[in-house]
Structure formats: structure tokens, C-alpha cells
Design a protein around this motif. Structure first.
Motif, mmCIF file in Angstrom:
data_model
loop_
_atom_site.group_PDB
_atom_site.id
_atom_site.type_symbol
_atom_site.label_atom_id
_atom_site.label_comp_id
_atom_site.label_asym_id
_atom_site.label_seq_id
_atom_site.Cartn_x
_atom_site.Cartn_y
_atom_site.Cartn_z
ATOM 1 N N SER A 15 6.754 10.314 -4.419
ATOM 2 C CA SER A 15 5.944 10.503 -5.360
ATOM 3 C C SER A 15 6.290 10.609 -6.394
ATOM 4 O O SER A 15 6.705 11.890 -6.569
ATOM 5 N N LEU A 42 1.291 5.210 -5.299
ATOM 6 C CA LEU A 42 2.044 6.628 -5.987
ATOM 7 C C LEU A 42 3.577 6.956 -6.496
ATOM 8 O O LEU A 42 4.473 7.858 -7.243
ATOM 9 N N VAL A 43 4.153 5.824 -5.962
ATOM 10 C CA VAL A 43 5.579 5.311 -5.955
ATOM 11 C C VAL A 43 5.938 4.667 -7.494
ATOM 12 O O VAL A 43 5.899 3.087 -6.901
ATOM 13 N N GLN A 54 2.874 1.664 -2.064
ATOM 14 C CA GLN A 54 2.216 3.385 -2.424
ATOM 15 C C GLN A 54 1.954 3.329 -3.367
ATOM 16 O O GLN A 54 3.754 3.192 -4.028
ATOM 17 N N THR A 65 4.571 0.490 -9.769
ATOM 18 C CA THR A 65 4.068 1.486 -8.670
ATOM 19 C C THR A 65 4.676 0.236 -6.964
ATOM 20 O O THR A 65 4.354 -1.208 -7.662
ATOM 21 N N GLY A 90 -3.067 8.003 -4.996
ATOM 22 C CA GLY A 90 -2.480 6.897 -5.047
ATOM 23 C C GLY A 90 -3.379 5.858 -4.718
ATOM 24 O O GLY A 90 -3.510 4.683 -5.364
ATOM 25 N N GLN A 101 1.579 14.041 -9.076
ATOM 26 C CA GLN A 101 1.181 15.369 -7.851
ATOM 27 C C GLN A 101 0.027 13.973 -7.378
ATOM 28 O O GLN A 101 -0.885 13.787 -8.574
ATOM 29 N N ASN A 102 -0.783 15.172 -6.548
ATOM 30 C CA ASN A 102 -2.021 14.864 -6.081
ATOM 31 C C ASN A 102 -2.325 15.655 -7.144
ATOM 32 O O ASN A 102 -2.714 17.205 -7.189
ATOM 33 N N GLU A 135 5.824 14.193 -11.389
ATOM 34 C CA GLU A 135 6.287 15.262 -10.296
ATOM 35 C C GLU A 135 7.646 15.956 -10.355
ATOM 36 O O GLU A 135 8.060 15.792 -10.270
#
Ligand code: EPU
Length: 346
Positions: A231, A292-293, A290, A286, A268, A234-235, A329
Motif C-alpha cells: 500500500s 492503492l499500490v 489494487q 498504480t 484504493g 494510508q487509508n 505510507e
């Protein structure tokens, strides 16, 4: 993330006494000494091309049972043990609690720094203590879980970078094979099918672990094949009122309730809704499965600045769409070994 980096000096530590010896010389050598930078497995750092620091690499190995009863086992794990190998080893021994944290890259000594977490479990749930060296005072300390001040992707060690070198982590694991946490997302379904294959009615910890390995392999790119830090954002945690307002506009928004009338939003989801799945600034884009990555499509050629440009672009677009600020993150390392956690500095 496969960012090429050359450090001035690297000191590999295979036992704790080596650190005492190194530091005794270091404090004396006022003229030549450089800043210190502690590097573990390197899976969650964004490194500069040139690192003008002395890198300390804890590589001590060993897993020891320190206490055992019918219901629990206490183990002490040295910092250089590979995290995923540790998880597999504990489950094979019938010691449970770490199975949801399978396939997280890196070494055990780094796990407390960001309080690694996945599929409803965080490191702090089974951690008992950390043995760590305090670099400014050259003293060893045993910190309890409370001393570590854990939070979501956060700890004392993360808030005070280059201050502590973690050498051992103590865990209390349980031995009850019927106690599993499989409620997160599709873990239950996959774990159930593993259980069925084994002739079990209910998933055992090993089934949950295998389910999580499968799910992670499907969604998350293997850093060895396509470099990434897991990730990247961060969320974000936002006030409940802001979440409710967004929900009125975007009924499908994904969020989880947090204490103090806050909501944790799936970054994400935000990135995908902002049409940035597979987007970014090449070669840092990205991941298709996913968002978020962030992945590096030019290993050892892309630089920290390329990562910063992609981060800024994605965060700006998300902010324009949702008025939510995304935070990085992984750990940003400056050329002098200091840590720049605040992405606004970049
Ligand atoms: N989602 C999208 N689009 C995407 C990605 C996610 O809509 O491109 C939605 C999913 O459909 C789901 C929600 O967002 O409803 C959450 O996604 P997911 O379950 O994949 O988890 P996450 O919030 O993206 C977090 C951790 C992961 C951890 C998983 C499982 C953070 C920053 N990340 O991801 O940790 O593995 O939960 O617990 O908290 C890591 O830190 O490197 C890491 C991989």
C-alpha cells in the motif's frame, strides 16, 4: 520499490554485541562520523540515489520459545528473521495469531515500526515486548506493547525515526486451532474451501493463512517481479460528518467505523473512482488489481523524484474529487539519512 541507492557505509549486525562495539567507536569518532540510518529488509523505504549515512542493518537470526502452557506459547524472534517465513513456521508448529499477516514482505525487526496489519489483525494483537537499542543514549531497553504506542500503521518507532534499533520481538501466540479470524472480505469463502479439501468443517489457522496468501497473490504484485512497497497510501481517517456527506454523493464509498466518530476510507476506492487505476506518472503507476499500490516499471532507473511526482499527482486528483488528503505510507529517506514523513515537504 527498486530505486538504485549507494550508501557510504553499511554495517551488518549479526549479534547485539556488535552494536555495542560499533557505537562505542562511533561516539568517540566525532570528526568522521556520519548520521546513522537503520535499514531492515528495505521493502517499505523510498531511498535517495546517494545516501550519505552509515547504514546499520540488523540481521540477527533465531526463534526461541521462552514459555509454554496448554493454551499459549511465548516466542522471542530476532530482528533479521524473514517475516513470512516466521508466520509459516509458527503455523506449522501449531502456534497461532500471526496467520492473517502472511506474505507481508520484510524482516521481523521492522514489523513493529508500522505495526503491520492485514485482514483484521495487527502486530500489536500478539506482540508482548520489543528489545531495542536507543541510539542517542547507547542503552538497551525492553519496551512493553503499551510503551510502543501502537496505532494504525503507527508506533513510537515510526514517530521517532533513527532513534531505536529493534533487535528482538516477543510474541504470545495461542494454541487453539478453532480460534480464527476469517471475517474480512473474501477470506471466509477461500478459507472454507481449503478446510473442505482437508476434510475439516471449519477453517483452521492454516486454511486462513493459505486463503490470505492466495488473495494477496491475486491482488498485490510480487515485488520481485514488479517493484512496489505494498500500500503506497494510508487509508485516510476522516470525521463521520464528512463521510456522511460524501456518502450522499457517492453511495458506494467504502469506509470502516473508527473510534471518536471517525471513519477510515478505502484509499484504493478513492483512487479508482478518480479514474487513476493504472494511472500515475510513468514509470510509477498504480496497480491494475489494487489502485492503492504504486508500481515501478523502470526498476533501478526511476528515482525518488519520479515517485514523488506520481504521488503528488495522484493525491492532487483525489483531493480535487473528494477533498481528502492522501498520506504516503512508505518511509521517505533523505540523502542525509533523515526521514521525511511529511509528503508536503517533497
Ligand atoms: N478498492 C477499490 N479499488 C481498488 C482497491 C480497493 O475499490 O483499486 C476497495 C475494495 O473493493 C475494498 C476496499 O477498497 O472494498 C478495501 O480494499 P482491500 O480489502 O484490498 O484493502 P485495502 O484497504 O486496500 C488494507 C491494507 C493492506 C492490507 C489489506 C487487507 C492499508 C493502507 N492497506 O488495504 O495492507 O493487506 O487492507 O487487510 O491499510 C500494506 O500495508 O502494504 C497492505 C497491503
Amino acid at each position: 520499490m527498486a530505486l538504485a541507492c549507494i550508501a557510504d557505509t553499511v554495517v551488518t549486525l549479526t549479534d547485539e554485541a556488535q552494536l555495542d562495539t560499533f557505537m562505542a567507536n562511533y561516539v568517540e569518532d566525532v570528526e568522521h562520523r556520519q548520521p546513522l540510518f537503520v535499514l531492515s529488509g528495505g521493502s517499505n523505504v523510498l531511498l535517495p540515489a546517494q545516501l550519505n549515512a552509515t547504514v546499520l542493518q540488523p540481521q540477527m537470526r533465531g526463534i526461541n520459545v521462552t514459555a509454554q502452557t496448554d493454551s499459549y506459547v511465548d516466542i522471542e524472534v530476532m530482528a533479521g528473521e524473514n517475516w513470512h517465513d516466521l508466520v509459516m513456521h509458527t503455523v506449522a508448529q501449531g502456534w497461532y495469531g500471526l496467520e492473517n499477516l502472511a506474505l507481508i514482505p520484510g524482516l521481523t525487526g521492522a514489523a513493529p515500526v508500522q505495526n503491520i496489519g492485514a485482514y483484521g489483525v495487527q502486530l500489536e494483537d500478539s506482540l508482548q515486548y520489543v528489545r531495542a537499542y536507543h541510539l542517542p543514549t547507547q542503552t538497551w531497553h525492553q519496551l512493553t506493547a503499551a510503551d510502543c504506542e501502537f496505532g494504525y500503521r503507527d508506533s513510537l518507532f515510526k514517530r521517532h525515526p533513527n532513534t531505536w534499533l529493534i533487535s528482538r520481538v516477543g510474541f504470545r501466540l495461542h494454541t487453539d486451532a478453532t480460534k480464527v479470524l476469517a471475517s474480512y472480505g473474501d477470506v471466509q469463502t477461500v478459507a472454507q474451501s481449503y478446510a473442505k479439501q482437508q476434510g475439516r468443517k471449519q477453517p483452521a489457522p492454516a486454511d486462513v493463512m493459505h486463503a490470505i496468501i492466495d488473495i494477496r497473490q491475486q491482488k498485490l504484485p510480487d515485488p520481485k517481479q514488479l517493484p512496489n512497497c505494498g500500500s503506497f497510501f494510508q487509508n485516510p481517517i476522516i470525521p463521520q460528518a464528512q463521510f456522511t456527506a460524501l456518502q450522499a454523493r457517492y453511495p458506494a464509498i467504502v469506509g470502516y467505523a473508527m473510534p471518536e466518530a471517525k471513519m477510515k476510507v478505502a484509499a484504493g476506492w478513492l483512487i479508482e473512482q478518480a479514474s487513476l487505476k493504472g494511472g500515475g506518472i510513468a514509470p510509477i503507476i498504480t496497480h491494475q488489481q489494487q489502485a492503492l499500490v504504486l508500481t515501478n516499471h523502470a526498476p533501478y532507473q526511476a528515482t525518488q523524484d519520479d515517485v514523488a511526482a506520481a504521488q503528488r499527482y495522484i493525491a492532487d486528483v483525489v483531493y480535487q474529487n473528494f477533498t481528502i488528503q492522501l498520506s504516503r505510507e512508505p518511509v521517505w529517506v533523505n540523502a542525509d539519512g533523515s526521514i521525511g514523513y511529511d509528503e508536503h515537504e517533497v
